[in-house]
Design a protein around this motif. Structure first.
Motif, PDB file in Angstrom:
ATOM      1  N   ILE A  91      47.637  37.576  50.580  1.00  0.00           N
ATOM      2  CA  ILE A  91      47.781  36.279  50.085  1.00  0.00           C
ATOM      3  C   ILE A  91      46.339  35.552  50.053  1.00  0.00           C
ATOM      4  N   MET A  92      45.621  35.609  51.221  1.00  0.00           N
ATOM      5  CA  MET A  92      44.470  35.071  51.535  1.00  0.00           C
ATOM      6  C   MET A  92      43.418  35.732  50.615  1.00  0.00           C
TER       7      MET A  92
ATOM      8  N   ILE B 294      43.875  34.391  46.999  1.00  0.00           N
ATOM      9  CA  ILE B 294      43.418  33.079  46.816  1.00  0.00           C
ATOM     10  C   ILE B 294      41.929  33.107  46.683  1.00  0.00           C
TER      11      ILE B 294
ATOM     12  N   LEU C 213      46.135  30.756  56.186  1.00  0.00           N
ATOM     13  CA  LEU C 213      46.513  30.411  54.775  1.00  0.00           C
ATOM     14  C   LEU C 213      46.387  29.038  54.159  1.00  0.00           C
ATOM     15  N   PHE C 214      46.872  28.180  54.961  1.00  0.00           N
ATOM     16  CA  PHE C 214      46.606  26.630  54.607  1.00  0.00           C
ATOM     17  C   PHE C 214      45.453  26.413  54.237  1.00  0.00           C
ATOM     18  N   THR C 215      44.339  26.847  54.921  1.00  0.00           N
ATOM     19  CA  THR C 215      42.970  26.350  54.781  1.00  0.00           C
ATOM     20  C   THR C 215      42.688  26.860  53.569  1.00  0.00           C
ATOM     21  N   TYR C 216      43.014  28.027  53.295  1.00  0.00           N
ATOM     22  CA  TYR C 216      42.586  28.761  52.089  1.00  0.00           C
ATOM     23  C   TYR C 216      43.098  28.105  50.637  1.00  0.00           C
ATOM     24  N   PHE C 217      44.387  27.829  50.892  1.00  0.00           N
ATOM     25  CA  PHE C 217      44.969  26.898  49.805  1.00  0.00           C
ATOM     26  C   PHE C 217      44.465  25.587  49.496  1.00  0.00           C
ATOM     27  N   VAL C 218      44.194  24.796  50.503  1.00  0.00           N
ATOM     28  CA  VAL C 218      43.577  23.756  50.266  1.00  0.00           C
ATOM     29  C   VAL C 218      42.114  23.869  49.951  1.00  0.00           C
TER      30      VAL C 218
ATOM     31  N   ALA D  25      41.051  26.147  47.992  1.00  0.00           N
ATOM     32  CA  ALA D  25      41.191  26.469  46.497  1.00  0.00           C
ATOM     33  C   ALA D  25      41.352  25.200  45.608  1.00  0.00           C
ATOM     34  N   ILE D  26      42.376  24.266  46.032  1.00  0.00           N
ATOM     35  CA  ILE D  26      42.387  23.161  45.368  1.00  0.00           C
ATOM     36  C   ILE D  26      41.134  22.187  45.183  1.00  0.00           C
TER      37      ILE D  26
END
Length: 282
Positions: free
Chosen positions: A45-46, A49, A192-197, A199-200
């Motif tokens: 997932i990472m 992203i 994972l949360f760091t990567y998601f934020v 990306a945004i």
């Protein structure tokens, strides 16, 4: 077109500040890695992203910032074909109108027409007649002052971008490709949360940079038009009925002159301050 150029700069500086604030905020949103992603699913997932969003968007941002730096360094206002031809035509037209005004003053003085009494302002009229022919030089002088300040900050931003936006902002420690062969329990560069934020944040920041680039391009076009209409602006100052246009022309020129230094300073501030944000564990 003239109406758009006149109205737009009234809000451009305020919009610029808001855009830079958003650009700063989105990068401060990226948290320092607190958890370790585990297992092949987290790795997949990472990587998805990173490869699908962060990498291409950061490449787009690098490209936009490169174009932005080149556009901000543009200083060919005096030699632009549209300015050279347009200013010459309107200068000659303004001189013709000015001669006509002097003829009206002379005739009104002969026939003692009291409605036209410019004799007391004759010195000012003669001064404006001279300024009409030097209006291009005057405007270019103020543009050069604005460019000197702008290029001072843009040069620092350009140096910061040598390694790319991710490195310049210190985000390479948190968002980077992850090996798919990593064993479960291994600590990665970011969770994972760091990567998601991230990306945004990169998507929003790229949009902000694109808008800033549009503002710089609009400024160039606006200054071209301001230069072309400079003779008519000085001519308008000679008549009480049209002096309002002269005042609006100066306000529009001032807004466009201050826009670039403000944007350049704020961009430099982002790279100087925000780059240290994530490394502090915020």
């Amino acid at each position: 077109m003239v109406e758009i150029v006149r109205v737009l700069p009234k809000k451009t500086v305020r919009i610029a500040g808001m855009l830079i604030a958003v650009l700063s905020a989105v990068f401060f949103m990226i948290p320092a890695p607190a958890l370790a992603a585990e297992g092949s699913l987290g790795t997949f997932i990472m990587n998805l992203i990173f490869q699908g969003v962060i990498s291409p968007v950061s490449a787009l941002m690098d490209f936009l910032l490169y174009i932005l730096v080149e556009v901000s360094q543009y200083n060919g206002f005096a030699d632009a074909a549209i300015v050279t031809k347009g200013w010459t035509v309107l200068r000659d037209l303004s001189n013709m109108f000015f001669v006509l005004i002097l003829l009206i003053i002379a005739i009104s003085s002969i026939v003692k027409w009291q409605k036209v009494n410019y004799r007391q302002n004759l010195r000012g009229l003669i001064l404006m007649a001279l300024l009409i022919n030097f209006s291009k030089t005057i405007v270019i002088f103020f543009i050069d002052l604005s460019q000197v300040i702008t290029l001072t900050f843009i040069s620092a931003v350009k140096d910061s971008l040598q390694g790319g936006t991710v490195v310049a902002l210190g985000l390479d420690k948190f968002v980077s490709p992850i090996s798919s062969s990593s064993i479960p329990g291994a600590a990665f560069a970011g969770d994972l949360f760091t990567y998601f934020v991230a990306a945004i944040a990169f998507c929003v920041a790229t949009l902000v940079v694109a808008v800033i680039l549009i503002l710089f391009l609009g400024r160039i076009i606006a200054l071209w038009i301001i230069l072309v209409f400079a003779p008519l602006a000085f001519l308008a100052s000679t008549l009480p009925q049209t002096r309002e246009w002269y005042d609006k022309w100066w306000k529009t020129l001032g807004s466009n002159l201050t826009l670039a230094p403000v944007l350049a300073f704020m961009l430099w501030l982002v790279f100087a301050v925000v780059a240290g944000g994530p490394t502090n564990g915020v």
